[in-house]
Design a protein around this motif. Structure first.
Motif, mmCIF file in Angstrom:
data_model
loop_
_atom_site.group_PDB
_atom_site.id
_atom_site.type_symbol
_atom_site.label_atom_id
_atom_site.label_comp_id
_atom_site.label_asym_id
_atom_site.label_seq_id
_atom_site.Cartn_x
_atom_site.Cartn_y
_atom_site.Cartn_z
ATOM 1 N N ALA A 115 0.598 -1.402 0.060
ATOM 2 C CA ALA A 115 -0.036 0.094 0.194
ATOM 3 C C ALA A 115 0.720 1.188 0.062
ATOM 4 N N GLY A 116 2.274 1.828 -0.638
ATOM 5 C CA GLY A 116 3.001 2.463 -0.693
ATOM 6 C C GLY A 116 4.253 2.840 1.028
ATOM 7 N N GLN A 117 3.702 1.845 1.726
ATOM 8 C CA GLN A 117 4.512 1.691 2.594
ATOM 9 C C GLN A 117 5.466 1.514 2.775
ATOM 10 N N LEU A 118 6.722 2.643 3.649
ATOM 11 C CA LEU A 118 7.576 2.387 3.372
ATOM 12 C C LEU A 118 8.564 1.655 4.323
ATOM 13 N N VAL A 119 9.949 1.304 4.542
ATOM 14 C CA VAL A 119 10.252 1.137 5.498
ATOM 15 C C VAL A 119 11.431 2.372 6.741
ATOM 16 N N LYS A 120 11.047 2.470 8.208
ATOM 17 C CA LYS A 120 11.675 3.182 8.442
ATOM 18 C C LYS A 120 12.766 3.765 7.634
ATOM 19 N N ASP B 167 14.748 6.037 1.650
ATOM 20 C CA ASP B 167 14.539 6.991 0.553
ATOM 21 C C ASP B 167 13.424 6.973 -0.126
ATOM 22 N N PRO B 168 12.394 7.036 -0.278
ATOM 23 C CA PRO B 168 11.588 7.450 -1.555
ATOM 24 C C PRO B 168 11.806 6.640 -2.402
ATOM 25 N N ALA B 169 12.561 7.462 -3.322
ATOM 26 C CA ALA B 169 12.941 7.186 -4.211
ATOM 27 C C ALA B 169 14.073 6.239 -4.890
ATOM 28 N N THR B 170 15.372 6.021 -4.266
ATOM 29 C CA THR B 170 16.239 4.814 -3.544
ATOM 30 C C THR B 170 14.383 3.027 -4.281
ATOM 31 N N VAL B 171 13.212 3.443 -2.703
ATOM 32 C CA VAL B 171 12.885 2.237 -2.992
ATOM 33 C C VAL B 171 12.050 1.945 -4.589
ATOM 34 N N LYS B 172 11.895 3.312 -4.728
ATOM 35 C CA LYS B 172 11.176 2.866 -6.160
ATOM 36 C C LYS B 172 11.229 2.438 -7.567
ATOM 37 N N ALA C 278 8.751 3.184 -14.102
ATOM 38 C CA ALA C 278 8.547 4.358 -13.834
ATOM 39 C C ALA C 278 7.742 4.695 -13.412
ATOM 40 N N ALA C 279 6.325 4.523 -14.659
ATOM 41 C CA ALA C 279 5.295 4.916 -14.594
ATOM 42 C C ALA C 279 4.004 3.570 -14.000
ATOM 43 N N ARG C 280 4.678 2.674 -13.193
ATOM 44 C CA ARG C 280 3.632 1.615 -13.111
ATOM 45 C C ARG C 280 4.446 1.468 -11.859
ATOM 46 N N LEU D 253 2.149 2.023 -8.201
ATOM 47 C CA LEU D 253 2.533 0.803 -6.674
ATOM 48 C C LEU D 253 2.380 2.000 -5.704
ATOM 49 N N PHE D 254 2.790 3.570 -5.473
ATOM 50 C CA PHE D 254 2.210 4.512 -4.704
ATOM 51 C C PHE D 254 1.121 5.392 -4.619
#
Length: 183
Positions: A11-16, A19-24, A35-37, A41-42
């Motif tokens: 559901a778009g949750q990140l590990v505490k 960095d969102p860009a790195t995770v993507k 990148a669009a797909r 997910l987010f």
């Protein structure tokens, strides 16, 4: 618990601290998506990454996603044999359990990508032994008994080993009876 099946939901949750860009970027590499797909997910809506996964596969997905920096949710499937029922209307503030059930059956969830994990489709030359199974299945004979060495002793340091041989004088043959003649 061994027969439990799961939907792996993101559901778009990140590990505490991720960095969102790195995770993507990591998710794009894992699922081989553009990148669009990955951006879809987010969106904040839950997305099923893998449907009807066995427990081992679900755990592998969770570990891979956590390493990439994303948190996923493993939702147990009540009875994988029964077809999903019609979607139920949502209440103003549903309980978490009823919300999960309606999301599983509503058809709002989308499956994206796959991760090769082995899971239930593993068909290699190896298999996994049952818990407590004997791993060494070779027919080994018991080692032979150790020889009896109680009659042997150890020599002191510096002692000459072996038996001392008697010194004999060199043998000289008697050739006095022989003579040389000229031809």
């Amino acid at each position: 618990m061994a027969d439990t099946r799961f939907h792996i939901v993101f559901a778009g949750q990140l590990v505490k601290g991720s960095d969102p860009a790195t995770v993507k970027a990591n998710l794009g590499k894992i699922f081989k998506m553009d990148a669009a797909r990955v951006e879809k997910l987010f969106s904040g809506q839950p997305v099923v990454l893998k449907k009807d996964a066995d427990q081992a596969t679900a755990m592998k997905f969770r570990a891979v996603l956590k390493q990439a920096g994303a948190e996923c949710e493993l939702r147990p499937i009540a009875d994988p044999v029964q077809p999903p029922s019609a979607p139920e209307p949502r209440a103003a503030s549903p309980a978490p359990e009823s919300q999960e059930q309606s999301e599983q059956t509503s058809g709002e969830l989308e499956t994206v990508g796959t991760i090769r994990t082995g899971g239930t489709g593993f068909s290699g030359a190896f298999s996994v032994a049952e818990v407590g199974a004997e791993m060494d299945n070779s027919d080994k004979a018991a080692p032979p008994p150790a020889p009896d060495v109680s009659h042997l002793s150890i020599a002191q340091a510096g002692e000459v080993l072996g038996q001392k041989k008697e010194e004999k004088p060199p043998v000289s043959p008697d050739i006095s009876h022989l003579s040389l003649q000229e031809d």
